[in-house]
Write a protein that holds these residues in place. Structure first.
Motif, PDB file in Angstrom:
ATOM      1  N   ASP A  21      -1.952  10.264   4.864  1.00 31.51           N
ATOM      2  CA  ASP A  21      -1.020  10.071   5.956  1.00 31.51           C
ATOM      3  C   ASP A  21      -0.063   8.913   5.634  1.00 31.51           C
ATOM      4  O   ASP A  21      -0.486   7.889   5.104  1.00 31.51           O
ATOM      5  N   ARG A  22       1.207   9.077   5.948  1.00 36.06           N
ATOM      6  CA  ARG A  22       2.242   8.083   5.652  1.00 36.06           C
ATOM      7  C   ARG A  22       1.872   6.716   6.222  1.00 36.06           C
ATOM      8  O   ARG A  22       1.988   5.701   5.544  1.00 36.06           O
ATOM      9  N   VAL A  29      -0.819  -0.149   1.343  1.00 36.43           N
ATOM     10  CA  VAL A  29       0.048  -0.934   0.450  1.00 36.43           C
ATOM     11  C   VAL A  29       0.247  -2.331   1.031  1.00 36.43           C
ATOM     12  O   VAL A  29       0.181  -3.338   0.320  1.00 36.43           O
ATOM     13  N   GLY A  30       0.470  -2.416   2.346  1.00 29.18           N
ATOM     14  CA  GLY A  30       0.628  -3.719   2.994  1.00 29.18           C
ATOM     15  C   GLY A  30      -0.611  -4.587   2.850  1.00 29.18           C
ATOM     16  O   GLY A  30      -0.515  -5.785   2.580  1.00 29.18           O
ATOM     17  N   VAL A  58       8.521  -9.435   4.586  1.00 25.39           N
ATOM     18  CA  VAL A  58       7.182  -9.455   3.989  1.00 25.39           C
ATOM     19  C   VAL A  58       6.141  -9.185   5.074  1.00 25.39           C
ATOM     20  O   VAL A  58       5.218  -8.387   4.880  1.00 25.39           O
ATOM     21  N   ALA A  59       6.300  -9.811   6.231  1.00 23.54           N
ATOM     22  CA  ALA A  59       5.352  -9.606   7.335  1.00 23.54           C
ATOM     23  C   ALA A  59       5.334  -8.144   7.773  1.00 23.54           C
ATOM     24  O   ALA A  59       4.261  -7.567   7.981  1.00 23.54           O
ATOM     25  N   HIS A  60       6.515  -7.525   7.896  1.00 25.71           N
ATOM     26  CA  HIS A  60       6.578  -6.117   8.305  1.00 25.71           C
ATOM     27  C   HIS A  60       5.909  -5.213   7.270  1.00 25.71           C
ATOM     28  O   HIS A  60       5.201  -4.272   7.623  1.00 25.71           O
ATOM     29  N   THR A  66       6.943  -0.930   8.421  1.00 23.37           N
ATOM     30  CA  THR A  66       8.230  -0.484   7.910  1.00 23.37           C
ATOM     31  C   THR A  66       8.027   0.447   6.730  1.00 23.37           C
ATOM     32  O   THR A  66       7.055   0.313   5.987  1.00 23.37           O
ATOM     33  N   THR A  67       8.920   1.387   6.589  1.00 24.66           N
ATOM     34  CA  THR A  67       8.916   2.218   5.394  1.00 24.66           C
ATOM     35  C   THR A  67       9.340   1.316   4.243  1.00 24.66           C
ATOM     36  O   THR A  67      10.244   0.500   4.387  1.00 24.66           O
TER      37      THR A  67
END
Length: 179
Positions: A21-22, A29-30, A58-60, A66-67
């Motif tokens: 799932d996206r 990744v985050g 960076v926080a997002h 965020t994409t």
């Protein structure tokens, strides 16, 4: 309704596996970027500066909010000093988080002056407004905290600066605050 995108070989060596799932992927990744940043002892601001982006970005990214465009991922990986393939690999493991080692603003100030000017301890003391004994004590603490205390005396300052820069410790305290 579209079928999920298929990527990479399956673990069994067969055809491609279904793409997760996206939102899960962005969160994963985050989390990896956050873990790598924490392992280096950096703030989001330090990583942002090293990657050429705002702390808020960076926080997002770390929060999966965020994409993540490919160029941003590449910039973050460059900032972390690692390849995208290492970050995204199935073989990636959570890095061990080192002891928190942070220099005080005074340590940063004294190290900056000592390293950039090449002055003797009494001269550094005069420049930063303290005694030679205080400068010697702060530099000794700094060398121990940065793990360069065992190097020959004529190599310590340069090695301390190199380690502090690699860890983003100079970035964390602007020159104006350390003075």
């Amino acid at each position: 309704m579209t079928a999920p995108a298929l990527v990479g070989p399956s673990p069994a060596g067969g055809g491609p596996t279904a793409f997760q799932d996206r939102d899960e992927l962005l969160a994963d990744v985050g989390d990896r970027i956050r873990a790598e940043r924490h392992a280096r002892g950096w703030s989001q601001s330090v990583l942002g500066k090293r990657a050429g982006m705002a702390r808020k970005t960076v926080a997002h990214v770390e929060n999966g909010q965020t994409t993540l465009p490919l160029h941003c991922l590449a910039a973050l990986c460059r900032g972390l000093g690692m390849s995208m393939s290492d970050l995204l690999s199935d073989a990636w493991v959570m890095p061990a988080r080192p002891e928190a080692r942070v220099l005080t603003p005074r340590q940063v100030q004294i190290l900056r002056v000592a390293a950039s000017t090449g002055l003797s301890l009494p001269q550094v003391a005069a420049r930063v407004g303290t005694t030679r004994q205080v400068v010697a004590a702060r530099l000794s603490e700094t060398y121990r905290e940065l793990g360069v205390w065992d190097l020959p005396r004529d190599e310590r300052r340069a090695a301390a600066v190199r380690v502090a820069e690699e860890r983003g410790l100079f970035d964390a305290i602007p020159e104006s605050h350390a003075a």
